[in-house]
Write a protein that holds these residues in place. Structure first.
Motif, PDB file in Angstrom:
ATOM      1  N   ARG A 186      -0.956   3.296 -51.034  1.00 33.23           N
ATOM      2  CA  ARG A 186      -1.827   4.143 -50.246  1.00 33.23           C
ATOM      3  C   ARG A 186      -1.404   4.073 -48.775  1.00 33.23           C
ATOM      4  O   ARG A 186      -1.372   5.076 -48.072  1.00 33.23           O
ATOM      5  N   PHE A 187      -1.043   2.861 -48.375  1.00 36.22           N
ATOM      6  CA  PHE A 187      -0.523   2.558 -47.053  1.00 36.22           C
ATOM      7  C   PHE A 187       0.726   3.401 -46.727  1.00 36.22           C
ATOM      8  O   PHE A 187       0.833   4.005 -45.659  1.00 36.22           O
TER       9      PHE A 187
ATOM     10  N   MET B 191       1.693   6.249 -48.176  1.00 38.47           N
ATOM     11  CA  MET B 191       1.317   7.659 -48.100  1.00 38.47           C
ATOM     12  C   MET B 191       0.727   7.958 -46.725  1.00 38.47           C
ATOM     13  O   MET B 191       0.999   8.991 -46.129  1.00 38.47           O
ATOM     14  N   ALA B 192      -0.090   7.029 -46.241  1.00 39.79           N
ATOM     15  CA  ALA B 192      -0.732   7.227 -44.944  1.00 39.79           C
ATOM     16  C   ALA B 192       0.314   7.259 -43.833  1.00 39.79           C
ATOM     17  O   ALA B 192       0.221   8.070 -42.912  1.00 39.79           O
TER      18      ALA B 192
ATOM     19  N   GLN C 199       3.362   8.260 -44.125  1.00 43.61           N
ATOM     20  CA  GLN C 199       3.995   9.559 -44.256  1.00 43.61           C
ATOM     21  C   GLN C 199       3.139  10.640 -43.586  1.00 43.61           C
ATOM     22  O   GLN C 199       3.641  11.503 -42.875  1.00 43.61           O
ATOM     23  N   SER C 200       1.828  10.551 -43.804  1.00 41.09           N
ATOM     24  CA  SER C 200       0.938  11.566 -43.244  1.00 41.09           C
ATOM     25  C   SER C 200       0.938  11.511 -41.713  1.00 41.09           C
ATOM     26  O   SER C 200       0.817  12.534 -41.059  1.00 41.09           O
TER      27      SER C 200
ATOM     28  N   GLU D 232       3.881  13.447 -40.552  1.00 41.24           N
ATOM     29  CA  GLU D 232       3.806  14.897 -40.757  1.00 41.24           C
ATOM     30  C   GLU D 232       2.804  15.576 -39.844  1.00 41.24           C
ATOM     31  O   GLU D 232       3.036  16.692 -39.395  1.00 41.24           O
ATOM     32  N   CYS D 233       1.699  14.925 -39.595  1.00 43.40           N
ATOM     33  CA  CYS D 233       0.717  15.494 -38.673  1.00 43.40           C
ATOM     34  C   CYS D 233      -0.259  14.388 -38.303  1.00 43.40           C
ATOM     35  O   CYS D 233      -1.180  14.082 -39.062  1.00 43.40           O
TER      36      CYS D 233
ATOM     37  N   ALA E 272      -4.043  15.327 -38.135  1.00 39.55           N
ATOM     38  CA  ALA E 272      -4.691  15.479 -39.441  1.00 39.55           C
ATOM     39  C   ALA E 272      -4.875  14.122 -40.102  1.00 39.55           C
ATOM     40  O   ALA E 272      -5.881  13.886 -40.777  1.00 39.55           O
ATOM     41  N   ALA E 273      -3.917  13.220 -39.901  1.00 38.28           N
ATOM     42  CA  ALA E 273      -4.038  11.878 -40.475  1.00 38.28           C
ATOM     43  C   ALA E 273      -5.300  11.198 -39.949  1.00 38.28           C
ATOM     44  O   ALA E 273      -6.038  10.563 -40.692  1.00 38.28           O
TER      45      ALA E 273
ATOM     46  N   VAL F 154      -7.370   8.006 -41.588  1.00 38.78           N
ATOM     47  CA  VAL F 154      -6.327   6.990 -41.447  1.00 38.78           C
ATOM     48  C   VAL F 154      -6.488   6.330 -40.073  1.00 38.78           C
ATOM     49  O   VAL F 154      -6.611   7.017 -39.070  1.00 38.78           O
TER      50      VAL F 154
ATOM     51  N   LEU G 285      -2.282   1.250 -38.225  1.00 36.10           N
ATOM     52  CA  LEU G 285      -1.247   1.370 -39.250  1.00 36.10           C
ATOM     53  C   LEU G 285       0.149   1.392 -38.626  1.00 36.10           C
ATOM     54  O   LEU G 285       1.066   0.729 -39.105  1.00 36.10           O
TER      55      LEU G 285
END
Lengths: 234, 318
Positions: free
Chosen positions: B176-177, B179-180, B182-183, B186-187, B190-191, B196, B201
């Protein structure tokens, strides 16, 4: 449910919000309308913790949330659909949705929530393996709404959901917003499309130059001379 | 991550890794001394690049700090090497790098893009000149001698660091960490909206990546026997990971690893064959790579794979 009192927010030395007070009751759709640069997005970002207010109070379900970091506010059940959707372009539709369930409160139930979201947006189910950047503007907005719902919010804040979309798509998105309210989700809707916003909402606030200048039931505001002249072009 | 996504194509990478691990673990038993030393150098670059990629890959924040953590590791080794056992020295080096990265990350990870890159590079210079000042002012000498460790031990230690790094990177990617992270890349806005804890992190991941770089520095120092701040905080150790990652392809974790292996081998060969022109040749290779391989070696591999499968389809079609 959400209560804001005398809120002031600044960008550096420029003050963007002046003594804003606003209330959203459970089960309502409340619209926040106003022209470009009136401070609508600033207000939403202050509620969700991205911006820190200079003074004023924000309470959600009786709890002071002013000054809490954004992730703590999402954890409490306030979720925002940012302007333009802001989906994660290089992730698939499904991954985008799964990321929406990031808060601990909802992460374990994400499969069940995902099913519900797919029921609401069958189109997203069809596209679940596609990268989000390959979606059209309307599909992205729907993905953003779906991602927001994945966090099982009590209060959903929409920032200009109709911006840049074709009329048919806009109608669909407003239909969904109404549906969410019927499902028990409270909605705070920021819109430039004043007529549509006032048609769908229960109550509305008009924001001008960072101040709330009018508020009331939408039926009244639609009759108000100032609103008719300035926003409806009548 | 759900089970459906653990398909065969994703399983062969870990399987291959396991075979490679077994091969490398037994290598000093039958390989030449030169090969052991060469592989240690390559492994060092893979550790530097891989650690760099843990943080900078998904988030897109370009860090030029590796040389700072590498140097911290080297100095930990120089200071503690005489009095403490090797495993303790390595662990302390990792811990020191972790703590410094945690502190620096908390202060600077609010900076975006080029500002973050510049600050991290400034960090290397800051620590270098602080140490220089300290050594001249208080110890009276500029350099230090490091306890020598035999090549096979260095090889094994580097190998263990590398294996731990790969495992860590793999676990982060799957979680999950990961993926976060990565988010965030990307933005970031939005994260934050989806809950998040962006700053925490970023800082923690930055610090985790520093652990391995510091440990690699600590063990490499024992090979060099003498170090001073200029050697330990050589900016090349900041630039190499970035170049190697770009060369290999940043998008996936395999890219930087592949880039580091090929690049490090290339460097070694060029230095021994063309000691005077190697930097020049190196530069040419890099330019060609950037111009013709926008997605690095991994991108090239994907293009070739696609062509081969297309040709196969064309044949069966006839």
């Amino acid at each position: 449910m959400l209560e804001i009192r005398d809120l002031c927010t600044c960008y550096g030395k420029v003050q963007a919000l002046w003594d804003v007070s606003l209330q959203v009751n459970e089960g309502e759709i409340v619209a926040l309308v106003g022209s470009n640069g009136a401070g609508k997005t600033t207000l939403l970002n202050t509620i969700s913790g991205l911006l820190r207010p200079v003074s004023g109070q924000i309470t959600f379900l009786g709890k002071m949330i002013r000054g809490l970091p954004p992730h703590a506010i999402v954890e409490l059940g306030i979720s925002q659909v940012p302007e333009g959707g802001r989906v994660f372009p290089e992730m698939t539709v499904r991954e985008n949705l799964e990321m929406g369930a990031y808060p601990y409160r909802v992460w374990r139930d994400k499969e069940a929530t995902l099913k519900q979201v797919y029921q609401l947006f069958p189109l997203l189910k069809e596209r679940e393996k596609q990268l989000a950047r390959t979606l059209s503007g309307g599909e992205r907005q729907m993905l953003a709404i779906g991602r927001c719902l994945m966090s099982r919010p009590r209060l959903c804040m929409f920032d200009e959901p109709s911006y840049g979309l074709a009329p048919l798509v806009v109608a669909e998105i407003f239909r969904i917003i109404r549906h969410l309210r019927d499902q028990g989700i409270t909605v705070l809707l920021v819109e430039q499309n004043v007529r549509r916003a006032l048609e769908i909402a229960d109550r509305a606030y008009v924001l001008e130059n960072g101040r709330i200048c009018l508020e009331g039931a939408c039926t009244e505001l639609l009759e108000n001379d100032h609103v008719r002249r300035a926003y409806l072009g009548l | 991550m759900d089970i459906a996504r653990l398909d065969l194509r994703k399983m062969w990478t870990p399987a291959l890794l396991l075979i490679a691990l077994a091969l490398f673990a037994t290598l000093p038993l039958y390989a030449s001394r030169y090969l052991v030393i060469l592989l240690t150098s390559i492994a060092m670059y893979v550790v530097l690049t891989g650690s760099w990629a843990i943080f900078s890959g998904p988030t897109g924040y370009i860090s030029l700090a590796p040389a700072a953590f590498f140097g911290l590791g080297i100095y930990t080794s120089a200071v503690l090497g005489r009095t403490s056992p090797l495993p303790a020295v390595i662990l302390v080096a990792g811990l020191a790098s972790f703590l410094v990265a945690l502190f620096v990350g908390a202060l600077t990870l609010r900076l975006k893009g080029i500002y973050f890159a510049m600050f991290t590079f400034g960090l290397v210079e800051l620590i270098k000149y602080f140490l220089l000042w300290y050594e001249v002012e208080f110890t009276g000498t500029r350099g230090r001698f490091v306890v020598v460790v035999d090549n096979t031990t260095i090889y094994y230690v580097m190998f263990i660091i590398l294996a731990t790094l790969l495992l860590t990177a793999y676990l982060i990617r799957r979680s999950r960490f990961g993926m976060a992270l990565q988010s965030i890349g990307e933005c970031e806005e939005a994260a934050a909206h989806i809950g998040v804890n962006v700053n925490l992190l970023k800082t923690v991941t930055f610090a985790i990546s520093a652990i391995f770089i510091g440990m690699a520095g600590a063990i490499m120092a024992t090979r060099w026997t003498y170090v001073d701040p200029y050697i330990a905080f050589n900016p090349l150790f900041s630039f190499m990971p970035v170049l190697m990652a770009i060369f290999g392809g940043i998008g996936r974790f395999g890219g930087p690893i592949l880039g580091a292996v090929v690049f490090a081998y290339l460097e070694e060969t060029l230095i021994t064959r063309f000691p005077y022109y190697y930097m020049l040749l190196f530069g040419i290779v890099l330019i060609i790579a950037v111009v013709y391989l926008p997605n690095g070696l991994v991108g090239l591999a994907q293009i070739l794979q696609k062509r081969i499968s297309e040709r196969r389809h064309a044949h069966t079609g006839r």
